[in-house]
Design an enzyme around this catalytic site. Structure first.
Site, PDB file in Angstrom:
ATOM      1  N   GLU A 297      38.169  84.415 -70.720  1.00 25.14           N
ATOM      2  CA  GLU A 297      37.363  83.632 -71.664  1.00 25.14           C
ATOM      3  C   GLU A 297      38.158  83.593 -72.960  1.00 25.14           C
ATOM      4  OE1 GLU A 297      34.442  82.150 -71.104  1.00 25.14           O
ATOM      5  OE2 GLU A 297      34.114  82.905 -69.079  1.00 25.14           O
TER       6      GLU A 297
ATOM      7  N   CYS B 191      34.270  81.571 -81.151  1.00 22.98           N
ATOM      8  CA  CYS B 191      35.238  80.947 -80.224  1.00 22.98           C
ATOM      9  C   CYS B 191      34.947  79.472 -80.002  1.00 22.98           C
ATOM     10  CB  CYS B 191      35.253  81.691 -78.893  1.00 22.98           C
ATOM     11  SG  CYS B 191      33.625  81.761 -78.127  1.00 22.98           S
TER      12      CYS B 191
HETATM   13  P1  NAD Z   1      42.433  89.514 -78.927  1.00 21.56           P
HETATM   14  O1  NAD Z   1      43.015  88.727 -77.822  1.00 21.56           O
HETATM   15  O2  NAD Z   1      43.341  89.997 -79.991  1.00 21.56           O
HETATM   16  O3  NAD Z   1      41.669  90.799 -78.369  1.00 21.56           O
HETATM   17  C1  NAD Z   1      40.669  90.748 -77.381  1.00 21.56           C
HETATM   18  C2  NAD Z   1      40.512  92.092 -76.694  1.00 21.56           C
HETATM   19  O4  NAD Z   1      41.725  92.415 -76.042  1.00 21.56           O
HETATM   20  C3  NAD Z   1      40.242  93.267 -77.633  1.00 21.56           C
HETATM   21  O5  NAD Z   1      39.408  94.192 -76.992  1.00 21.56           O
HETATM   22  C4  NAD Z   1      41.580  93.872 -77.853  1.00 21.56           C
HETATM   23  O6  NAD Z   1      41.473  95.256 -78.141  1.00 21.56           O
HETATM   24  C5  NAD Z   1      42.236  93.640 -76.498  1.00 21.56           C
HETATM   25  N1  NAD Z   1      43.695  93.527 -76.587  1.00 21.56           N
HETATM   26  C6  NAD Z   1      44.459  93.175 -77.639  1.00 21.56           C
HETATM   27  N2  NAD Z   1      45.759  93.199 -77.310  1.00 21.56           N
HETATM   28  C7  NAD Z   1      45.834  93.589 -76.031  1.00 21.56           C
HETATM   29  C8  NAD Z   1      46.902  93.795 -75.116  1.00 21.56           C
HETATM   30  N3  NAD Z   1      48.180  93.621 -75.474  1.00 21.56           N
HETATM   31  N4  NAD Z   1      46.607  94.172 -73.860  1.00 21.56           N
HETATM   32  C9  NAD Z   1      45.320  94.326 -73.491  1.00 21.56           C
HETATM   33  N5  NAD Z   1      44.282  94.145 -74.318  1.00 21.56           N
HETATM   34  C10 NAD Z   1      44.516  93.779 -75.572  1.00 21.56           C
HETATM   35  O7  NAD Z   1      41.265  88.597 -79.522  1.00 21.56           O
HETATM   36  P2  NAD Z   1      40.377  88.846 -80.794  1.00 21.56           P
HETATM   37  O8  NAD Z   1      41.208  88.662 -82.024  1.00 21.56           O
HETATM   38  O9  NAD Z   1      39.630  90.125 -80.645  1.00 21.56           O
HETATM   39  O10 NAD Z   1      39.329  87.641 -80.664  1.00 21.56           O
HETATM   40  C11 NAD Z   1      39.595  86.365 -81.107  1.00 21.56           C
HETATM   41  C12 NAD Z   1      39.991  85.429 -79.973  1.00 21.56           C
HETATM   42  O11 NAD Z   1      39.066  85.522 -78.928  1.00 21.56           O
HETATM   43  C13 NAD Z   1      39.971  83.963 -80.400  1.00 21.56           C
HETATM   44  O12 NAD Z   1      41.047  83.296 -79.798  1.00 21.56           O
HETATM   45  C14 NAD Z   1      38.656  83.469 -79.828  1.00 21.56           C
HETATM   46  O13 NAD Z   1      38.588  82.083 -79.643  1.00 21.56           O
HETATM   47  C15 NAD Z   1      38.584  84.230 -78.564  1.00 21.56           C
HETATM   48  N6  NAD Z   1      37.207  84.329 -78.099  1.00 21.56           N
HETATM   49  C16 NAD Z   1      36.833  83.691 -76.964  1.00 21.56           C
HETATM   50  C17 NAD Z   1      35.514  83.751 -76.556  1.00 21.56           C
HETATM   51  C18 NAD Z   1      35.040  83.069 -75.306  1.00 21.56           C
HETATM   52  O14 NAD Z   1      33.922  83.362 -74.869  1.00 21.56           O
HETATM   53  N7  NAD Z   1      35.802  82.179 -74.698  1.00 21.56           N
HETATM   54  C19 NAD Z   1      34.596  84.482 -77.287  1.00 21.56           C
HETATM   55  C20 NAD Z   1      35.020  85.118 -78.443  1.00 21.56           C
HETATM   56  C21 NAD Z   1      36.326  85.052 -78.840  1.00 21.56           C
END
Ligand code: NAD
Length: 454
Positions: free
Chosen positions: A210, A244
């Site tokens: 997602e 998002c």
């Molecule tokens: P992110 O990708 O930085 O992190 C998401 C999750 O992944 C967190 O729990 C983080 O700790 C973990 N993570 C980070 N780096 C990682 C790695 N190298 N390996 C494994 N896990 C890792 O995203 P964010 O900054 O927390 O959230 C913002 C993003 O999420 C935006 O792009 C937003 O659009 C998207 N988002 C999507 C939805 C949806 O339902 N489609 C909902 C909310 C946010």
């Protein structure tokens, strides 16, 4: 750091014991989750305020209420979702009964982001429970108050061999991704989504991603501008733009830009007359994101807002106009209360503009022109969206929610959540009272009959 490999080994053992499977156990565990959240509702509201400055109303509307709704939906429909589903059999096996049987994916891993830290953790977790799985849940380090609270709630409600919540950052994420699960459910950015998919590919682990991206809004000027601006800015300013499916940029028909900007000024001032000091206007998650957003505003033409307060990490509702396709604000997902406005001459031009970019998670169109709406929907690929509104499509558990291409793969919410955390085995139960000889050798000239049957 904890030994996650041992934690997962215990969950594997627990899953193989069959304790996650019965209808009664799943329903009871969903009920326990719901009660635990309810008992901690005030603490959840306080934690979300601490992390993101959300008001109690916004926290309930976009996090707590949605989590309750999804858990209740799964509890209400669980028996039907789990049921064996009969299908018709073709004439070649007419005496058999054909059906599918639901089975859990098994041991699952759930990553959630910081922007809706409760909802985006609890909704997939509820689906994991309904599906009969175990889960290791890893929320974001950035929303630390909500993560810590959820860690307490989960550990008080479930045993670690069933549901475990891991707090932490990069080190924990990396260690967790090294292990082998039966399914990974990831919500976050497209960049990290790619890392997760690559890791999952090594063990052929199915994953639901997602993700995010730049969700466009098309405004053709046929709908009342104040209604348009009110619903547009409501979606844009929810969680101060850290959503998002938040509207990322606007494409407005040439000639209507001034009317739109005036209406946005009016509606934004009605909702948040003093945004920087408003108790109800959320803050940016951390200084890194605050600075990133301020740098997108600097050097741009500001038509509304633009001011910010580093101490409280609040940024005024900001409209950038005019904006060029090549400006920095058009190169990345904004994820903040900054709205660039671009103009278009023909609907074909607007469609081509969107299609040139990655497939968005959401698309919104404000219009009274049914033909224009139909054309956009049939020619642009996007995750989901609204007509004459923003963001609300995710509040209906009967609609699957997910992205396409760079904005994600797979979907969830309601029935689709259950389907994502389970799979269906196909079974043909053949009759034994008769054994038609046609399929067995010697075949002789039985092909004539076969041609008639197939
Ligand atoms: P992110 O990708 O930085 O992190 C998401 C999750 O992944 C967190 O729990 C983080 O700790 C973990 N993570 C980070 N780096 C990682 C790695 N190298 N390996 C494994 N896990 C890792 O995203 P964010 O900054 O927390 O959230 C913002 C993003 O999420 C935006 O792009 C937003 O659009 C998207 N988002 C999507 C939805 C949806 O339902 N489609 C909902 C909310 C946010």
């Amino acid at each position: 750091m904890k030994d996650y490999s041992a934690m997962l080994a215990k969950q594997k053992e627990f899953f193989l014991s069959g304790k996650t499977l019965p209808y009664k156990a799943r329903k009871e565990n969903l009920g326990k989750l719901l009660s635990a959240l309810k008992a901690n509702e005030d603490a959840i509201i306080a934690a979300l305020h601490e992390d993101l400055g959300k008001s109690p109303f916004e926290s309930y509307a976009t996090e707590i209420g949605i989590a309750y709704g999804e858990i209740r939906y799964l509890m209400k429909h669980l028996r039907k979702l789990m049921a064996k589903k009969r299908v018709a059999s073709p004439i070649t096996i007419f005496k058999a009964s054909s059906y599918t049987v639901s089975e859990p994916m098994g041991n699952t891993l759930i990553f959630s982001p910081w922007n809706y830290p409760l909802q985006l953790t609890i909704v997939p977790l509820a689906a994991a429970i309904a599906g009969g799985n175990t889960a290791i849940v890893k929320p974001s380090r950035y929303s630390k108050s909500t993560s810590a609270l959820m860690a307490r709630i989960i550990s008080e409600t479930f045993s670690e061999e069933y549901i475990a919540l891991v707090e932490g950052g990069h080190e924990e994420n990396t260690a967790l991704l090294e292990l082998r699960y039966d399914m990974i459910f990831f919500t976050g950015s497209p960049n990290v989504g790619r890392i997760v998919a690559e890791k999952a590919a090594r063990t052929l682990t199915p994953c639901v991603l997602e993700l995010g991206g730049k969700s466009p809004v098309i405004i053709d000027g046929t709908l009342d501008m104040d209604l348009t601006a009110r619903r547009l800015m409501w979606g844009k300013l929810l969680n101060a733009g850290q959503t998002c499916v938040g509207p990322d940029y606007v494409l407005v028909k040439k000639g209507y830009e001034d009317a739109l900007i005036s209406a946005i000024r009016r509606q934004s001032a009605r909702m948040y007359p003093e945004p920087l000091s408003s108790e109800e206007y959320p803050k940016i998650i951390n200084e890194k994101h605050f600075d990133r957003l301020c740098s997108l505003i600097e050097g741009s033409e500001v038509a509304l807002g633009g001011a910010s307060d580093r101490a409280s990490r609040k940024i005024e509702p900001t409209v950038l106009y005019p904006v060029k396709e090549t400006d920095p604000v058009m190169q990345e997902e904004i994820f903040g209360p900054v709205l660039p406005i671009l103009t278009y001459s023909s609907l074909d031009e607007a469609i081509a503009f969107i299609r040139k970019r990655e497939k968005p998670l959401a698309l919104y169109i404000f219009s009274k022109d049914k033909a224009a709406i139909g054309k956009v929907h049939s020619s642009v690929s996007f995750g989901g969206g609204c007509v004459n509104d923003t963001v609300i499509h995710l509040s209906n558990p009967r609609l699957p929610f997910g992205g396409v291409g760079a904005s994600g793969m797979g979907a969830y919410h309601g029935r689709r959540s259950f389907e994502s955390f389970t799979r269906r085995k196909s079974i043909v139960n053949e009759a034994t009272w008769i054994d038609l000889p046609i399929r067995f050798a010697p075949f002789g000239n039985k092909i004539r009959l076969l041609r008639k049957l197939m």
